[in-house]
Design a protein around this motif. Structure first.
Motif, mmCIF file in Angstrom:
data_model
loop_
_atom_site.group_PDB
_atom_site.id
_atom_site.type_symbol
_atom_site.label_atom_id
_atom_site.label_comp_id
_atom_site.label_asym_id
_atom_site.label_seq_id
_atom_site.Cartn_x
_atom_site.Cartn_y
_atom_site.Cartn_z
ATOM 1 N N SER A 175 0.812 -1.214 0.000
ATOM 2 C CA SER A 175 0.000 0.000 0.000
ATOM 3 C C SER A 175 0.845 1.263 0.000
ATOM 4 C CB SER A 175 -0.934 0.002 1.217
ATOM 5 O OG SER A 175 -1.711 -1.173 1.244
ATOM 6 N N GLY A 176 2.151 1.095 0.167
ATOM 7 C CA GLY A 176 3.029 2.258 0.159
ATOM 8 C C GLY A 176 3.020 3.000 1.478
ATOM 9 N N PHE A 177 3.294 4.298 1.399
ATOM 10 C CA PHE A 177 3.435 5.124 2.593
ATOM 11 C C PHE A 177 2.309 6.157 2.664
ATOM 12 C CE2 PHE A 177 7.729 4.064 0.995
ATOM 13 C CZ PHE A 177 8.079 3.157 1.989
ATOM 14 N N LEU A 178 1.891 6.454 3.881
ATOM 15 C CA LEU A 178 0.858 7.459 4.091
ATOM 16 C C LEU A 178 1.328 8.830 3.639
ATOM 17 C CD1 LEU A 178 -0.525 6.533 7.630
ATOM 18 C CD2 LEU A 178 -1.781 6.437 5.473
ATOM 19 N N GLY A 179 0.442 9.561 2.997
ATOM 20 C CA GLY A 179 0.774 10.899 2.535
ATOM 21 C C GLY A 179 -0.289 11.423 1.598
ATOM 22 N N PRO A 180 -0.009 12.507 0.906
ATOM 23 C CA PRO A 180 -0.998 13.088 -0.012
ATOM 24 C C PRO A 180 -1.532 12.093 -1.040
ATOM 25 C CG PRO A 180 0.827 14.601 0.316
ATOM 26 C CD PRO A 180 1.216 13.328 0.996
ATOM 27 N N ARG A 181 -0.673 11.171 -1.514
ATOM 28 C CA ARG A 181 -1.127 10.196 -2.517
ATOM 29 C C ARG A 181 -2.234 9.311 -1.970
ATOM 30 N NH1 ARG A 181 -0.388 4.918 -3.257
ATOM 31 N NH2 ARG A 181 1.081 4.837 -1.528
ATOM 32 N N THR A 182 -2.010 8.726 -0.783
ATOM 33 C CA THR A 182 -3.001 7.802 -0.221
ATOM 34 C C THR A 182 -4.263 8.537 0.226
ATOM 35 O OG1 THR A 182 -1.970 7.978 1.973
ATOM 36 C CG2 THR A 182 -1.219 6.203 0.532
ATOM 37 N N GLU A 183 -4.091 9.729 0.810
ATOM 38 C CA GLU A 183 -5.240 10.465 1.330
ATOM 39 C C GLU A 183 -6.130 10.985 0.199
ATOM 40 O OE1 GLU A 183 -5.323 11.189 5.377
ATOM 41 O OE2 GLU A 183 -4.935 9.259 4.425
ATOM 42 N N GLN A 184 -5.528 11.519 -0.866
ATOM 43 C CA GLN A 184 -6.370 12.056 -1.935
ATOM 44 C C GLN A 184 -7.023 10.946 -2.742
ATOM 45 O OE1 GLN A 184 -4.205 13.899 -5.547
ATOM 46 N NE2 GLN A 184 -2.593 13.854 -3.979
ATOM 47 N N PHE A 185 -6.367 9.772 -2.821
ATOM 48 C CA PHE A 185 -7.025 8.665 -3.508
ATOM 49 C C PHE A 185 -8.298 8.268 -2.760
ATOM 50 C CE2 PHE A 185 -8.084 4.336 -4.500
ATOM 51 C CZ PHE A 185 -7.932 4.290 -5.881
ATOM 52 N N ALA A 186 -8.189 8.150 -1.449
ATOM 53 C CA ALA A 186 -9.370 7.816 -0.646
ATOM 54 C C ALA A 186 -10.452 8.879 -0.789
ATOM 55 C CB ALA A 186 -8.964 7.653 0.820
ATOM 56 N N LEU A 187 -10.052 10.147 -0.786
ATOM 57 C CA LEU A 187 -11.020 11.222 -0.945
ATOM 58 C C LEU A 187 -11.700 11.145 -2.311
ATOM 59 C CD1 LEU A 187 -9.098 14.196 0.699
ATOM 60 C CD2 LEU A 187 -11.171 13.098 1.549
ATOM 61 N N GLY A 188 -10.938 10.829 -3.355
ATOM 62 C CA GLY A 188 -11.534 10.692 -4.672
ATOM 63 C C GLY A 188 -12.633 9.637 -4.687
ATOM 64 N N SER A 189 -12.390 8.508 -4.026
ATOM 65 C CA SER A 189 -13.394 7.440 -3.969
ATOM 66 C C SER A 189 -14.576 7.830 -3.088
ATOM 67 C CB SER A 189 -12.754 6.142 -3.470
ATOM 68 O OG SER A 189 -11.805 5.658 -4.408
ATOM 69 N N LEU A 190 -14.321 8.602 -2.037
ATOM 70 C CA LEU A 190 -15.421 9.103 -1.208
ATOM 71 C C LEU A 190 -16.270 10.101 -1.998
ATOM 72 C CD1 LEU A 190 -13.558 9.545 2.180
ATOM 73 C CD2 LEU A 190 -15.504 8.035 1.769
ATOM 74 N N TYR A 191 -15.614 10.955 -2.771
ATOM 75 C CA TYR A 191 -16.355 11.912 -3.596
ATOM 76 C C TYR A 191 -17.199 11.184 -4.638
ATOM 77 C CZ TYR A 191 -13.130 15.417 -1.640
ATOM 78 O OH TYR A 191 -12.417 16.230 -0.799
ATOM 79 N N TYR A 192 -16.668 10.084 -5.168
ATOM 80 C CA TYR A 192 -17.432 9.275 -6.118
ATOM 81 C C TYR A 192 -18.685 8.726 -5.429
ATOM 82 C CZ TYR A 192 -18.485 5.657 -9.596
ATOM 83 O OH TYR A 192 -19.102 4.868 -10.544
ATOM 84 N N LEU A 193 -18.532 8.175 -4.232
ATOM 85 C CA LEU A 193 -19.659 7.638 -3.472
ATOM 86 C C LEU A 193 -20.725 8.706 -3.237
ATOM 87 C CD1 LEU A 193 -20.827 5.310 -1.599
ATOM 88 C CD2 LEU A 193 -19.627 6.485 0.266
ATOM 89 N N ILE A 194 -20.294 9.882 -2.814
ATOM 90 C CA ILE A 194 -21.229 10.964 -2.507
ATOM 91 C C ILE A 194 -21.981 11.428 -3.748
ATOM 92 C CG2 ILE A 194 -21.335 13.407 -1.817
ATOM 93 C CD1 ILE A 194 -19.025 12.787 0.143
ATOM 94 N N ASN A 195 -21.302 11.477 -4.884
ATOM 95 C CA ASN A 195 -21.881 12.089 -6.082
ATOM 96 C C ASN A 195 -22.524 11.111 -7.051
ATOM 97 O OD1 ASN A 195 -21.242 15.158 -6.179
ATOM 98 N ND2 ASN A 195 -19.429 14.205 -5.287
ATOM 99 N N TYR A 196 -22.277 9.804 -6.859
ATOM 100 C CA TYR A 196 -22.914 8.816 -7.725
ATOM 101 C C TYR A 196 -23.876 7.908 -6.972
ATOM 102 C CZ TYR A 196 -20.019 10.323 -11.592
ATOM 103 O OH TYR A 196 -19.448 11.081 -12.597
ATOM 104 N N GLY A 197 -23.787 7.889 -5.653
ATOM 105 C CA GLY A 197 -24.743 7.122 -4.865
ATOM 106 C C GLY A 197 -24.376 5.676 -4.640
ATOM 107 N N PHE A 198 -23.170 5.270 -5.019
ATOM 108 C CA PHE A 198 -22.675 3.915 -4.772
ATOM 109 C C PHE A 198 -21.153 3.940 -4.858
ATOM 110 C CE2 PHE A 198 -24.257 4.397 -9.137
ATOM 111 C CZ PHE A 198 -23.090 4.259 -9.869
ATOM 112 N N GLU A 199 -20.523 2.859 -4.359
ATOM 113 C CA GLU A 199 -19.069 2.797 -4.366
ATOM 114 C C GLU A 199 -18.538 2.532 -5.770
ATOM 115 O OE1 GLU A 199 -17.570 1.479 0.001
ATOM 116 O OE2 GLU A 199 -18.145 -0.156 -1.341
ATOM 117 N N VAL A 200 -17.255 2.750 -5.926
ATOM 118 C CA VAL A 200 -16.590 2.502 -7.206
ATOM 119 C C VAL A 200 -16.850 1.053 -7.638
ATOM 120 C CG1 VAL A 200 -14.367 2.412 -8.384
ATOM 121 C CG2 VAL A 200 -14.824 4.222 -6.698
#
Length: 387
Positions: free
Chosen positions: A187-212
C-alpha cells in the motif's frame, strides 16, 4: 449504587471496532475502550492524536473533543447515521449479486459540494500537523442532520508511515510503475497520494450514490468482486465519470495523484462553495448604516455569552456541595438549552467542565469495568430524533 441509578442520563448508543460509545448529554458522547490488548492499544493511539489536536485551534470539519482521559474520550454527539448508512438508504441492491440496481435519489448538489469541501478541509488540517488519517472510508464519516465531520483516528499516523488500513476502493495496491512510492503490491506510505485517492473514492460515493464499481457485475462469483476491484484499481482502471463536471475533475485528479498536497486540494474544493471566490472583496467592504444593526446584535450576544459562562461556572462550583445526581441533571438540563450547533470558545469550555465533572464522579472508571450489557445497558436510539 448501580451505575444506571448513579448516572440516569447515560445511554449506550454505539458499538465500534475498538470502543463502546455512550451518550452522556444530548450533545456529548464518550468513547470507552473495549477490553483487549489490541483494542486498548488502538485507543491509546487515538488518545495521542486528540492530545495533538488539543494544542491547536479546532477544525470545524473534525468531530470536536471536549475532554479526554486514559479510559475515555468525550466528543460532540453526531446524532445521525454514518455517511455509509446515509448513502445506502438512498439506493437499492440486488439481493443475489449485491449490486446497486437503482439510486432513488442523490443528495442536493449544493450539499454534496459542501461535503466534498468539508472532507478536504478535515484532511488538510491533519496534513498541517504532519498527519494522515490512514482510514478514510464512509464508516468513519459522521452526520448530524446535514452536517458532516471526520472521526475515528486510531489509524492516524505521521506522513511517511506505512499505510496499514488499505481497503478498496478507498485504498489501492501499488503497481510496477510506482516503485518510488513503495514496494509493488504493497500500500506504500501514508501521505498526499493515499489520502487524496481515498477522498476521490469518497467523492465518487457521494456524487454517484454507490461505491466505485458498485453498480456492475465484475465476476460470476460475487465473492470475487472485491478482489477484482482491487486489481482494477491497482492497474489504474476507473469507471467512466458523467456527473457534475467540476466534481468529476476533482475525482480524476485525486485518483491520479495530481494534487501535490491535500492543502492544494482543499483550496480547490473551497471554490465549489457559493460566494467563496469573492469572499475577500466582500470582507473588505465598509460597514454601511443598516449593518450597524447586525453589529449591535453581535455585541448583545457576546454580553449574553459572558453572563451565561459566569453563571454556569458558579453552578458547577456549587454542585460540588449538592447531591451529584441532582447537580448533574440540573447542569445537563440548563446546559442543553444554551448550547447551539456552532460552539464558541466559551461553549467548548463549558462542555469541558461538564465532562470533567462526570469523570470526577467516576463515570469513566465505572464504564471501563465491564461491557455495556454486563452493566445493565442496552443500545438505545430514541434520543436521536427527540433532541
Amino acid at each position: 449504587m448501580d451505575i444506571r441509578q448513579q448516572f440516569p442520563d447515560v445511554h449506550w448508543v454505539w458499538k465500534g471496532g475498538i470502543s463502546f460509545v455512550y451518550e452522556v448529554h444530548p450533545h456529548i458522547v464518550v468513547k470507552v475502550p473495549k477490553p483487549g490488548d489490541f483494542e486498548r492499544e488502538q485507543f491509546r493511539r487515538e488518545l495521542k492524536i486528540y492530545e495533538i489536536f488539543s494544542q491547536h485551534q479546532p477544525c470545524p470539519s473534525i468531530v470536536q473533543c471536549f475532554f479526554y482521559a486514559d479510559n475515555g474520550i468525550f466528543l460532540e454527539y453526531m446524532r445521525d447515521v454514518t455517511l455509509c448508512s446515509r448513502i445506502q438508504n438512498n439506493h437499492t441492491r440486488d439481493q443475489e449479486t449485491d449490486i446497486v440496481t437503482q439510486v432513488e435519489k442523490l443528495e442536493p448538489l449544493p450539499l454534496r459540494k459542501e461535503w466534498v469541501n468539508d472532507l478536504a478541509q478535515a484532511v488538510a488540517f491533519l496534513e498541517s500537523l504532519n498527519l494522515a488519517h490512514g482510514d478514510l472510508r464512509p464508516e468513519n464519516i459522521l452526520l448530524d442532520r446535514n452536517r458532516l465531520k471526520l472521526s475515528d483516528f486510531d489509524c492516524t499516523a505521521e506522513i511517511g508511515s506505512d499505510f496499514e488500513a488499505c481497503m478498496a476502493p478507498y485504498g489501492r495496491l501499488l503497481n510496477s510503475d510506482e516503485q518510488d512510492q513503495g514496494r509493488r503490491g504493497s500500500s506504500g506510505f501514508l501521505g498526499p497520494r493515499t489520502e487524496q485517492f481515498a477522498l476521490g473514492s469518497l467523492y465518487y460515493l457521494i456524487n454517484y450514490g454507490f461505491e466505485v464499481y458498485g453498480d456492475r457485475r465484475l465476476t460470476e462469483d460475487r465473492k470475487e468482486h472485491g478482489r477484482k476491484v482491487v486489481e482494477l484499481l491497482q492497474n489504474m482502471e476507473f469507471p467512466k465519470l458523467d456527473g457534475d463536471p467540476f466534481i468529476d475533475d476533482i475525482i480524476i485528479k485525486c485518483w491520479h495523484n495530481r494534487y501535490a498536497t491535500i492543502g492544494e486540494l482543499a483550496a480547490c474544493t473551497e471554490t465549489l462553495l457559493p460566494g467563496r471566490s469573492n469572499r475577500r472583496d466582500t470582507e473588505a467592504e465598509k460597514i454601511t448604516t443598516p449593518q450597524w444593526r447586525t453589529v449591535i446584535c453581535r455585541v448583545i450576544r457576546g454580553l449574553w455569552k459572558n453572563l451565561r459562562s459566569c453563571w454556569f461556572f458558579v453552578l458547577c462550583r456549587t454542585s460540588e456541595a449538592t447531591k451529584p445526581e441532582e447537580a448533574n441533571r440540573e447542569i445537563s438540563h440548563r446546559y442543553s438549552r444554551g448550547i447551539g450547533q456552532h460552539d464558541s470558545a466559551e461553549d467548548i469550555s463549558l462542555k469541558k467542565r461538564f465532562c470533567q465533572n462526570l469523570d470526577r464522579r467516576g463515570l469513566l472508571r465505572l464504564l471501563s469495568l465491564r461491557e455495556p450489557e454486563q452493566l445493565g445497558f442496552r443500545i438505545e436510539w430514541y434520543r436521536h430524533s427527540t433532541n
